[in-house]
Write a protein that holds these residues in place. Structure first.
Motif, PDB file in Angstrom:
ATOM      1  N   ILE A 134      30.617  16.714 -21.119  1.00 48.27           N
ATOM      2  CA  ILE A 134      30.398  18.153 -21.063  1.00 48.27           C
ATOM      3  C   ILE A 134      31.163  18.692 -19.863  1.00 48.27           C
ATOM      4  CG2 ILE A 134      28.714  20.020 -20.807  1.00 48.27           C
ATOM      5  CD1 ILE A 134      26.599  18.131 -21.945  1.00 48.27           C
ATOM      6  N   ARG A 135      31.986  19.719 -20.112  1.00 42.10           N
ATOM      7  CA  ARG A 135      32.698  20.396 -19.031  1.00 42.10           C
ATOM      8  C   ARG A 135      32.226  21.845 -19.000  1.00 42.10           C
ATOM      9  NH1 ARG A 135      37.456  17.993 -21.285  1.00 42.10           N
ATOM     10  NH2 ARG A 135      38.287  20.081 -21.714  1.00 42.10           N
ATOM     11  N   THR A 136      31.713  22.260 -17.855  1.00 37.59           N
ATOM     12  CA  THR A 136      31.144  23.600 -17.737  1.00 37.59           C
ATOM     13  C   THR A 136      32.059  24.592 -17.038  1.00 37.59           C
ATOM     14  OG1 THR A 136      30.109  23.210 -15.583  1.00 37.59           O
ATOM     15  CG2 THR A 136      28.867  22.536 -17.533  1.00 37.59           C
ATOM     16  N   GLY A 137      33.187  24.134 -16.539  1.00 41.01           N
ATOM     17  CA  GLY A 137      34.063  24.983 -15.738  1.00 41.01           C
ATOM     18  C   GLY A 137      33.943  24.641 -14.271  1.00 41.01           C
ATOM     19  N   LYS A 138      32.731  24.319 -13.827  1.00 40.97           N
ATOM     20  CA  LYS A 138      32.501  23.907 -12.444  1.00 40.97           C
ATOM     21  C   LYS A 138      32.237  22.412 -12.320  1.00 40.97           C
ATOM     22  CE  LYS A 138      30.618  28.339 -10.848  1.00 40.97           C
ATOM     23  NZ  LYS A 138      29.444  29.005 -10.198  1.00 40.97           N
ATOM     24  N   HIS A 139      31.685  21.830 -13.380  1.00 39.58           N
ATOM     25  CA  HIS A 139      31.287  20.425 -13.318  1.00 39.58           C
ATOM     26  C   HIS A 139      31.723  19.702 -14.589  1.00 39.58           C
ATOM     27  CE1 HIS A 139      28.761  21.306  -9.815  1.00 39.58           C
ATOM     28  NE2 HIS A 139      28.293  22.352 -10.484  1.00 39.58           N
ATOM     29  N   GLU A 140      31.859  18.384 -14.464  1.00 38.40           N
ATOM     30  CA  GLU A 140      32.101  17.521 -15.609  1.00 38.40           C
ATOM     31  C   GLU A 140      31.020  16.446 -15.624  1.00 38.40           C
ATOM     32  OE1 GLU A 140      35.996  15.919 -15.791  1.00 38.40           O
ATOM     33  OE2 GLU A 140      36.998  17.865 -15.689  1.00 38.40           O
ATOM     34  N   TYR A 141      30.454  16.219 -16.795  1.00 38.61           N
ATOM     35  CA  TYR A 141      29.401  15.214 -16.948  1.00 38.61           C
ATOM     36  C   TYR A 141      29.824  14.237 -18.049  1.00 38.61           C
ATOM     37  CZ  TYR A 141      26.740  19.012 -14.714  1.00 38.61           C
ATOM     38  OH  TYR A 141      26.301  20.007 -13.873  1.00 38.61           O
ATOM     39  N   GLU A 142      29.543  12.944 -17.811  1.00 35.37           N
ATOM     40  CA  GLU A 142      29.898  11.905 -18.777  1.00 35.37           C
ATOM     41  C   GLU A 142      28.700  10.988 -18.983  1.00 35.37           C
ATOM     42  OE1 GLU A 142      33.716   9.056 -19.207  1.00 35.37           O
ATOM     43  OE2 GLU A 142      32.358   8.469 -17.588  1.00 35.37           O
ATOM     44  N   LEU A 143      28.435  10.677 -20.243  1.00 37.54           N
ATOM     45  CA  LEU A 143      27.336   9.770 -20.590  1.00 37.54           C
ATOM     46  C   LEU A 143      27.863   8.727 -21.561  1.00 37.54           C
ATOM     47  CD1 LEU A 143      24.353   8.934 -20.525  1.00 37.54           C
ATOM     48  CD2 LEU A 143      23.941  10.605 -22.361  1.00 37.54           C
ATOM     49  N   LEU A 144      27.667   7.450 -21.223  1.00 33.75           N
ATOM     50  CA  LEU A 144      28.056   6.330 -22.074  1.00 33.75           C
ATOM     51  C   LEU A 144      26.800   5.667 -22.624  1.00 33.75           C
ATOM     52  CD1 LEU A 144      30.715   4.699 -19.724  1.00 33.75           C
ATOM     53  CD2 LEU A 144      31.095   6.414 -21.490  1.00 33.75           C
ATOM     54  N   ALA A 145      26.882   5.186 -23.854  1.00 37.22           N
ATOM     55  CA  ALA A 145      25.714   4.553 -24.456  1.00 37.22           C
ATOM     56  C   ALA A 145      26.156   3.594 -25.552  1.00 37.22           C
ATOM     57  CB  ALA A 145      24.761   5.595 -25.032  1.00 37.22           C
ATOM     58  N   THR A 146      25.314   2.611 -25.809  1.00 35.42           N
ATOM     59  CA  THR A 146      25.458   1.744 -26.975  1.00 35.42           C
ATOM     60  C   THR A 146      24.446   2.208 -28.008  1.00 35.42           C
ATOM     61  OG1 THR A 146      26.159  -0.129 -25.613  1.00 35.42           O
ATOM     62  CG2 THR A 146      25.359  -0.611 -27.835  1.00 35.42           C
ATOM     63  N   CYS A 147      24.939   2.533 -29.185  1.00 35.31           N
ATOM     64  CA  CYS A 147      24.076   3.152 -30.191  1.00 35.31           C
ATOM     65  C   CYS A 147      24.406   2.573 -31.566  1.00 35.31           C
ATOM     66  CB  CYS A 147      24.263   4.667 -30.167  1.00 35.31           C
ATOM     67  SG  CYS A 147      23.182   5.562 -31.263  1.00 35.31           S
TER      68      CYS A 147
END
Length: 327
Positions: A134-147
């Protein structure tokens, strides 16, 4: 936008003029869930989907992307969730919906703050591995998972929770044949100086003249090649020298030809790295090269879904060289 399918016309509105999808109200289950998928792309087992998403009220709601979705309330979702209406933060999750029951799989430890405008969501999925961003313009968030919960191909699209009102636009999707590269892996793989060689050319003995010419083409472009004819001298122990070359090379390139399936040595060389890659060691990657007389049936079964390079296609070969230099 007529290719989009939702499960309640009251929950979603499609605007062909703007290319936007509007989600408003509705939903089923404890989380008031509703989703819409693009059926024009068919089903995907491995791929990537992204969109710009805006929640009219970021607090107390949630939205995101789905993949491997069927038309009977089963999908994998990467989404935000903010069940507290007075809290302006949210959480990022991977969840699985199976027959209407939502099960959280993984959650980003840190809270996220969405922009009141559009936020860029992307979801990559390959086998049981998932990556959401997710990129909000001010921040970037990354989530990794095994699914591994939904191991079949399905559609991609948008999802919303708690009867949220949202807008989705610029939705794009593509199939992929190679595992995605996470930011963690990029940090490790972009350090070219960690490897003595860029590529290890793995080939059948009968193809040595053609592969040597290929090696010269690569060296002329600045690619550092490990090739047995130049690296193994009289008296050297073959197994030891090959293992040293494999450990020192960033990419292993099996040179596919009519002779390749009959070469035990060649299979052992690429298999060494492929087994490590499938086990989670992404520091080295196998990329098949199609030689002049190669056909698809000669590609080993474990490499059938790996993106390959056709050496007869000059444009594709140049793109591959650029890729090697950039990594």
């Amino acid at each position: 936008m007529s290719s989009w399918h939702s499960f309640s016309d009251e929950d979603w509105t499609f605007n062909p003029g703007s290319g936007s999808l509007f989600g408003h109200g509705g939903g089923i289950g404890d989380f008031a869930t509703s989703y819409a998928v693009d059926t024009s792309l068919g089903t995907m087992l491995n791929g990537r989907v992204s969109a710009e998403i805006r929640l009219t009220s970021p607090s107390g709601t949630g939205a995101g992307l789905v993949c491997r979705a069927d038309l009977g309330w089963t999908f994998v979702a990467f989404h935000t969730m903010s069940p507290n209406p007075v809290d302006h933060t949210a959480v990022a999750r991977f969840s699985v919906l199976q027959e209407g029951v939502l099960v959280p799989v993984a959650q980003l430890p840190e809270p996220i703050t969405l922009s009141r405008g559009y936020n860029h969501f992307s979801l990559e999925f390959y086998s049981g591995r998932m990556r959401g961003e997710i990129r909000t313009g001010k921040h970037e968030y990354e989530l990794l998972a095994t699914c591994p919960h939904v191991p079949f191909a399905g559609h991609v699209g948008l999802v919303k929770f708690y009867g949220a009102t949202m807008v989705g636009r610029s939705v794009t999707a593509e199939r992929t044949l190679m595992p995605f590269v996470t930011s963690t892996v990029l940090e490790r793989t972009r350090r070219r100086q960690d490897f003595a060689y860029d590529v290890f050319l793995c080939h059948a003995t009968a193809d040595a003249p053609e592969v040597e010419r290929l090696g010269e083409r690569l060296r002329e472009r600045g690619i550092r090649c490990w090739l047995d004819s130049g690296e193994i001298q009289f008296g050297d122990r073959l197994t030891q020298k090959i293992q040293e070359g494999l450990r020192a090379s960033r990419f292993v390139l099996p040179c596919i030809s009519p002779n390749f399936p009959k070469s035990i040595w060649a299979q052992a060389e690429y298999g060494y790295v492929l087994n490590a890659e499938l086990g989670g060691d992404a520091s080295r990657t196998v990329v098949p090269l199609m030689l002049a007389d190669a056909v698809l049936q000669q590609i080993p079964e474990l490499l059938q879904e790996v993106r390959r390079v056709n050496t007869r296609n000059q444009v594709e070969f140049e793109e591959f060289i650029a890729f090697l230099l950039s990594h």
